[in-house]
Design a protein around this motif. Sequence first.
Motif, PDB file in Angstrom:
ATOM      1  N   UNK A  57      51.046  26.054  39.317  1.00  0.00           N
ATOM      2  CA  UNK A  57      50.680  26.167  40.729  1.00  0.00           C
ATOM      3  C   UNK A  57      50.942  27.615  41.164  1.00  0.00           C
ATOM      4  N   UNK A  58      50.536  27.945  42.377  1.00  0.00           N
ATOM      5  CA  UNK A  58      50.665  29.327  42.842  1.00  0.00           C
ATOM      6  C   UNK A  58      52.111  29.811  42.860  1.00  0.00           C
ATOM      7  N   UNK A  59      53.066  28.921  43.167  1.00  0.00           N
ATOM      8  CA  UNK A  59      54.475  29.315  43.168  1.00  0.00           C
ATOM      9  C   UNK A  59      54.923  29.729  41.768  1.00  0.00           C
ATOM     10  N   UNK A  60      54.455  29.025  40.744  1.00  0.00           N
ATOM     11  CA  UNK A  60      54.794  29.404  39.375  1.00  0.00           C
ATOM     12  C   UNK A  60      54.104  30.713  38.982  1.00  0.00           C
ATOM     13  N   UNK A  61      52.855  30.861  39.372  1.00  0.00           N
ATOM     14  CA  UNK A  61      52.162  32.126  39.078  1.00  0.00           C
ATOM     15  C   UNK A  61      52.952  33.280  39.686  1.00  0.00           C
ATOM     16  N   UNK A  62      53.403  33.114  40.912  1.00  0.00           N
ATOM     17  CA  UNK A  62      54.154  34.160  41.601  1.00  0.00           C
ATOM     18  C   UNK A  62      55.526  34.384  40.983  1.00  0.00           C
ATOM     19  N   UNK A  63      56.204  33.306  40.627  1.00  0.00           N
ATOM     20  CA  UNK A  63      57.613  33.406  40.251  1.00  0.00           C
ATOM     21  C   UNK A  63      57.913  33.570  38.778  1.00  0.00           C
ATOM     22  N   UNK A  64      56.994  33.217  37.898  1.00  0.00           N
ATOM     23  CA  UNK A  64      57.227  33.342  36.458  1.00  0.00           C
ATOM     24  C   UNK A  64      56.651  34.682  36.007  1.00  0.00           C
ATOM     25  N   UNK A  95      56.731  36.152  32.712  1.00  0.00           N
ATOM     26  CA  UNK A  95      56.545  36.457  31.292  1.00  0.00           C
ATOM     27  C   UNK A  95      55.284  35.857  30.685  1.00  0.00           C
ATOM     28  N   UNK A  96      54.329  35.477  31.513  1.00  0.00           N
ATOM     29  CA  UNK A  96      53.098  34.897  30.972  1.00  0.00           C
ATOM     30  C   UNK A  96      51.921  35.861  30.996  1.00  0.00           C
ATOM     31  N   UNK A  97      51.901  36.773  31.932  1.00  0.00           N
ATOM     32  CA  UNK A  97      50.747  37.664  32.090  1.00  0.00           C
ATOM     33  C   UNK A  97      50.549  38.518  30.843  1.00  0.00           C
ATOM     34  N   UNK A  98      51.637  38.888  30.190  1.00  0.00           N
ATOM     35  CA  UNK A  98      51.555  39.724  28.987  1.00  0.00           C
ATOM     36  C   UNK A  98      50.860  38.989  27.840  1.00  0.00           C
ATOM     37  N   UNK A 108      38.965  34.420  29.575  1.00  0.00           N
ATOM     38  CA  UNK A 108      38.164  34.108  30.768  1.00  0.00           C
ATOM     39  C   UNK A 108      38.838  33.032  31.629  1.00  0.00           C
ATOM     40  N   UNK A 109      39.447  32.046  30.985  1.00  0.00           N
ATOM     41  CA  UNK A 109      40.149  30.997  31.734  1.00  0.00           C
ATOM     42  C   UNK A 109      41.348  31.576  32.473  1.00  0.00           C
ATOM     43  N   UNK A 110      42.093  32.456  31.802  1.00  0.00           N
ATOM     44  CA  UNK A 110      43.237  33.104  32.452  1.00  0.00           C
ATOM     45  C   UNK A 110      42.765  33.972  33.619  1.00  0.00           C
ATOM     46  N   UNK A 111      41.668  34.679  33.425  1.00  0.00           N
ATOM     47  CA  UNK A 111      41.099  35.481  34.502  1.00  0.00           C
ATOM     48  C   UNK A 111      40.715  34.590  35.676  1.00  0.00           C
ATOM     49  N   UNK A 112      40.104  33.464  35.396  1.00  0.00           N
ATOM     50  CA  UNK A 112      39.732  32.541  36.463  1.00  0.00           C
ATOM     51  C   UNK A 112      40.937  32.058  37.238  1.00  0.00           C
ATOM     52  N   UNK A 113      42.029  31.747  36.530  1.00  0.00           N
ATOM     53  CA  UNK A 113      43.232  31.278  37.222  1.00  0.00           C
ATOM     54  C   UNK A 113      43.838  32.383  38.077  1.00  0.00           C
ATOM     55  N   UNK A 114      43.900  33.601  37.548  1.00  0.00           N
ATOM     56  CA  UNK A 114      44.477  34.701  38.313  1.00  0.00           C
ATOM     57  C   UNK A 114      43.574  35.083  39.481  1.00  0.00           C
ATOM     58  N   UNK A 115      42.283  35.013  39.306  1.00  0.00           N
ATOM     59  CA  UNK A 115      41.364  35.290  40.412  1.00  0.00           C
ATOM     60  C   UNK A 115      41.580  34.273  41.528  1.00  0.00           C
ATOM     61  N   UNK A 116      41.720  33.013  41.159  1.00  0.00           N
ATOM     62  CA  UNK A 116      41.976  31.981  42.163  1.00  0.00           C
ATOM     63  C   UNK A 116      43.300  32.243  42.888  1.00  0.00           C
ATOM     64  N   UNK A 117      44.332  32.644  42.143  1.00  0.00           N
ATOM     65  CA  UNK A 117      45.625  32.970  42.757  1.00  0.00           C
ATOM     66  C   UNK A 117      45.466  34.096  43.779  1.00  0.00           C
ATOM     67  N   UNK A 118      44.777  35.166  43.397  1.00  0.00           N
ATOM     68  CA  UNK A 118      44.617  36.300  44.310  1.00  0.00           C
ATOM     69  C   UNK A 118      43.674  35.986  45.464  1.00  0.00           C
ATOM     70  N   UNK A 119      42.796  35.026  45.281  1.00  0.00           N
ATOM     71  CA  UNK A 119      41.906  34.607  46.369  1.00  0.00           C
ATOM     72  C   UNK A 119      42.632  33.720  47.382  1.00  0.00           C
ATOM     73  N   UNK A 120      43.563  32.906  46.890  1.00  0.00           N
ATOM     74  CA  UNK A 120      44.181  31.884  47.742  1.00  0.00           C
ATOM     75  C   UNK A 120      45.541  32.265  48.301  1.00  0.00           C
ATOM     76  N   UNK A 121      46.105  33.381  47.858  1.00  0.00           N
ATOM     77  CA  UNK A 121      47.412  33.803  48.348  1.00  0.00           C
ATOM     78  C   UNK A 121      47.302  35.194  48.964  1.00  0.00           C
ATOM     79  N   UNK A 122      48.218  35.493  49.853  1.00  0.00           N
ATOM     80  CA  UNK A 122      48.200  36.784  50.546  1.00  0.00           C
ATOM     81  C   UNK A 122      49.468  37.603  50.338  1.00  0.00           C
ATOM     82  N   UNK A 123      50.478  37.047  49.671  1.00  0.00           N
ATOM     83  CA  UNK A 123      51.752  37.745  49.523  1.00  0.00           C
ATOM     84  C   UNK A 123      51.654  39.074  48.809  1.00  0.00           C
TER      85      UNK A 123
END
Length: 154
Positions: free
Chosen positions: A29-36, A38-41, A78-93
Amino acid sequence: MSQHPVRAFLAGTGDDGAGRRLTDILAFDDAHIEGVHDFVQWCFPLHEASLAVPGAPVLSRAEAEAIRNDPAALSGVRAALGRMTRFYAETDGWLRAHDHNHLRITRILSALSDLLGPEAAAEFHAFVTARNAGAGAPINAASLDYWASALRRA
């Protein structure tokens, strides 16, 4: 011969350094994307070592070429890009002067340029810069310059 760990991870057949599959990360979820941190690498590997996450994968030229030639691994990127794009589209922090997501975006742009090509990187760049503009352009000029430089290195 077995796949390199980052290629296997992107192809959906291997684990990252924390024992997660790509499907696990895509389900964050977005909280995990924001708070974790060590996955982006793993989702967007680079040719240089991460300063933020010691031990994160470092992509060799041969491994990058293998990923570019592996439809399953490219699908994972591409799937990871889609998830990160959704995160940046849906969050403003991240839409503020300084935020760790600015470094993530630089990484994503660099990895996209290398693995999916300059068009994919340019499309993501256009998306994040439009989000910044729509928010009143709060992101600092240095971060914007790093993003533009990531495109030029492609």
